[in-house]
Write a protein that holds these residues in place. Structure first.
Motif, short mmCIF file in Angstrom:
data_model
loop_
_atom_site.label_atom_id
_atom_site.label_comp_id
_atom_site.label_asym_id
_atom_site.label_seq_id
_atom_site.Cartn_x
_atom_site.Cartn_y
_atom_site.Cartn_z
N LEU A 1 5.26 -5.38 13.91
CA LEU A 1 5.66 -5.26 15.31
C LEU A 1 6.50 -4.01 15.57
CD1 LEU A 1 4.40 -8.06 15.24
CD2 LEU A 1 6.08 -8.75 16.90
N PRO A 2 7.72 -3.90 15.06
CA PRO A 2 8.48 -2.69 15.39
C PRO A 2 8.20 -1.50 14.48
CG PRO A 2 9.89 -4.19 14.21
CD PRO A 2 8.56 -4.90 14.42
N SER A 3 7.25 -1.65 13.55
CA SER A 3 6.90 -0.56 12.63
C SER A 3 8.10 -0.06 11.84
CB SER A 3 6.27 0.61 13.39
OG SER A 3 5.10 0.23 14.03
N ALA A 4 8.84 -0.96 11.27
CA ALA A 4 10.03 -0.61 10.50
C ALA A 4 9.64 0.04 9.18
CB ALA A 4 10.88 -1.85 10.25
N CYS A 5 9.90 1.33 9.07
CA CYS A 5 9.52 2.09 7.87
C CYS A 5 10.18 1.53 6.62
CB CYS A 5 9.88 3.56 8.04
SG CYS A 5 8.94 4.38 9.33
N GLY A 6 11.42 1.09 6.74
CA GLY A 6 12.11 0.51 5.59
C GLY A 6 11.42 -0.74 5.09
N ALA A 7 10.93 -1.58 6.01
CA ALA A 7 10.20 -2.79 5.61
C ALA A 7 8.89 -2.41 4.92
CB ALA A 7 9.93 -3.67 6.83
N CYS A 8 8.22 -1.38 5.42
CA CYS A 8 6.98 -0.92 4.79
C CYS A 8 7.24 -0.42 3.38
CB CYS A 8 6.34 0.18 5.63
SG CYS A 8 5.74 -0.36 7.24
N SER A 9 8.27 0.39 3.22
CA SER A 9 8.61 0.93 1.89
C SER A 9 9.00 -0.18 0.92
CB SER A 9 9.75 1.94 2.00
OG SER A 9 9.34 3.07 2.72
N SER A 10 9.76 -1.15 1.40
CA SER A 10 10.15 -2.28 0.54
C SER A 10 8.93 -3.07 0.10
CB SER A 10 11.12 -3.20 1.28
OG SER A 10 12.34 -2.53 1.52
N MET A 11 8.00 -3.30 1.03
CA MET A 11 6.77 -4.02 0.70
C MET A 11 5.97 -3.23 -0.32
SD MET A 11 3.17 -3.81 1.62
CE MET A 11 3.45 -2.47 2.72
N ALA A 12 5.86 -1.91 -0.14
CA ALA A 12 5.11 -1.07 -1.08
C ALA A 12 5.73 -1.13 -2.47
CB ALA A 12 5.09 0.37 -0.57
N GLY B 1 5.25 -1.27 -7.11
CA GLY B 1 6.27 -0.64 -7.94
C GLY B 1 6.83 0.65 -7.39
N SER B 2 6.05 1.32 -6.53
CA SER B 2 6.53 2.55 -5.91
C SER B 2 5.70 2.86 -4.67
CB SER B 2 6.46 3.74 -6.88
OG SER B 2 5.12 4.15 -7.05
N GLU B 3 6.27 3.68 -3.83
CA GLU B 3 5.58 4.11 -2.61
C GLU B 3 4.31 4.89 -2.95
OE1 GLU B 3 5.51 4.26 1.63
OE2 GLU B 3 7.13 3.40 0.46
N SER B 4 4.38 5.80 -3.90
CA SER B 4 3.22 6.63 -4.23
C SER B 4 2.10 5.81 -4.86
CB SER B 4 3.62 7.80 -5.13
OG SER B 4 4.14 7.32 -6.35
N THR B 5 2.46 4.86 -5.71
CA THR B 5 1.44 3.99 -6.31
C THR B 5 0.77 3.14 -5.24
OG1 THR B 5 2.69 3.93 -8.38
CG2 THR B 5 1.02 2.22 -8.07
N PHE B 6 1.56 2.67 -4.27
CA PHE B 6 0.98 1.89 -3.18
C PHE B 6 0.04 2.74 -2.34
CE2 PHE B 6 0.90 -0.17 0.98
CZ PHE B 6 0.56 -1.46 0.60
N ALA B 7 0.42 3.99 -2.06
CA ALA B 7 -0.44 4.88 -1.27
C ALA B 7 -1.76 5.13 -2.01
CB ALA B 7 0.27 6.19 -0.99
N THR B 8 -1.70 5.29 -3.31
CA THR B 8 -2.93 5.44 -4.10
C THR B 8 -3.81 4.22 -3.94
OG1 THR B 8 -1.82 6.87 -5.70
CG2 THR B 8 -3.83 5.76 -6.45
N ARG B 9 -3.20 3.06 -4.00
CA ARG B 9 -3.95 1.80 -3.82
C ARG B 9 -4.54 1.72 -2.41
NH1 ARG B 9 -1.50 -4.26 -4.78
NH2 ARG B 9 -3.41 -5.37 -4.28
N MET B 10 -3.77 2.15 -1.40
CA MET B 10 -4.28 2.16 -0.03
C MET B 10 -5.53 3.04 0.07
SD MET B 10 -0.74 2.46 2.15
CE MET B 10 -1.53 2.80 3.72
N ASN B 11 -5.49 4.20 -0.55
CA ASN B 11 -6.63 5.11 -0.52
C ASN B 11 -7.84 4.53 -1.25
OD1 ASN B 11 -5.54 7.27 1.05
ND2 ASN B 11 -4.29 7.82 -0.72
N GLU B 12 -7.60 3.85 -2.37
CA GLU B 12 -8.70 3.22 -3.11
C GLU B 12 -9.35 2.12 -2.28
OE1 GLU B 12 -6.70 1.98 -6.66
OE2 GLU B 12 -6.74 4.00 -7.55
N VAL B 13 -8.54 1.27 -1.68
CA VAL B 13 -9.09 0.20 -0.84
C VAL B 13 -9.80 0.80 0.37
CG1 VAL B 13 -8.48 -1.75 0.66
CG2 VAL B 13 -7.45 -1.55 -1.60
#
Length: 170
Positions: free
Chosen positions: A5-16, A21-33
């Protein structure tokens, strides 16, 4: 809820961090999916960044797949408000506000310098779901409404024509 809803960047980073385990690893996973479902995208983190891109068609693919595989997401994206730690957050998706657009149950708004004012919106009527994506718009809700109206009008016309079609097998 804070991510959707409010697009809280901190919540996104915490979830990643929690998931991968890290923001960069999550971004890699996002790109793979994204690649596995046919998206044209390049995610750098969980919440948007410089050189982070995704096409409108790809956002529609993502929303469609998300709703198909995780329909419970609509319980969250359709909330008008929610409270977290004593603070109430409003959903910025004006399609849910008074008067609500018939059938809208999500999905996500966003704004960035590269993409401008955006919305990915889902709506369902008579068992038929539409996904509309508007990017870089001076009026994302007006443009989104036009696309939803057009889509539901086309569906109604096609359904009406199908109802009137007679097929005879010999």
């Amino acid at each position: 809820k804070l991510m959707l809803l409010p697009s809280a960047c901190g919540a996104c980073s915490s979830m990643a961090d929690y998931i991968s385990g890290s923001e960069s690893t999550f971004a890699t996973r996002m790109n793979e999916v994204g690649a596995s479902i046919g998206m044209n995208c390049n995610f750098k983190n969980s919440h948007g960044a410089v050189n982070h891109y995704v096409t409108p068609r790809s956002m529609a693919i993502l929303a469609y797949n998300f709703v198909k595989k995780h329909p419970d997401i609509l319980r969250y994206t359709s909330l008008r408000t929610f409270t977290f730690k004593g603070r109430t957050y409003s959903n910025p998706n004006h399609f849910l506000n008074s008067p609500p657009y018939e059938g809208v149950d999500g999905m996500k708004t966003g704004t960035s310098s590269a993409a401008g004012s955006c919305i990915t919106v889902t709506a369902q009527r008579n068992g038929r779901r539409l996904v509309v994506v508007v990017m870089h718009s001076a009026d994302r809700y007006g443009d989104g409404r036009k696309l939803l109206d057009y889509g539901f009008r086309c569906i109604a016309e096609n359904d009406s024509a199908a109802d009137q079609t007679v097929v005879t097998l010999t």
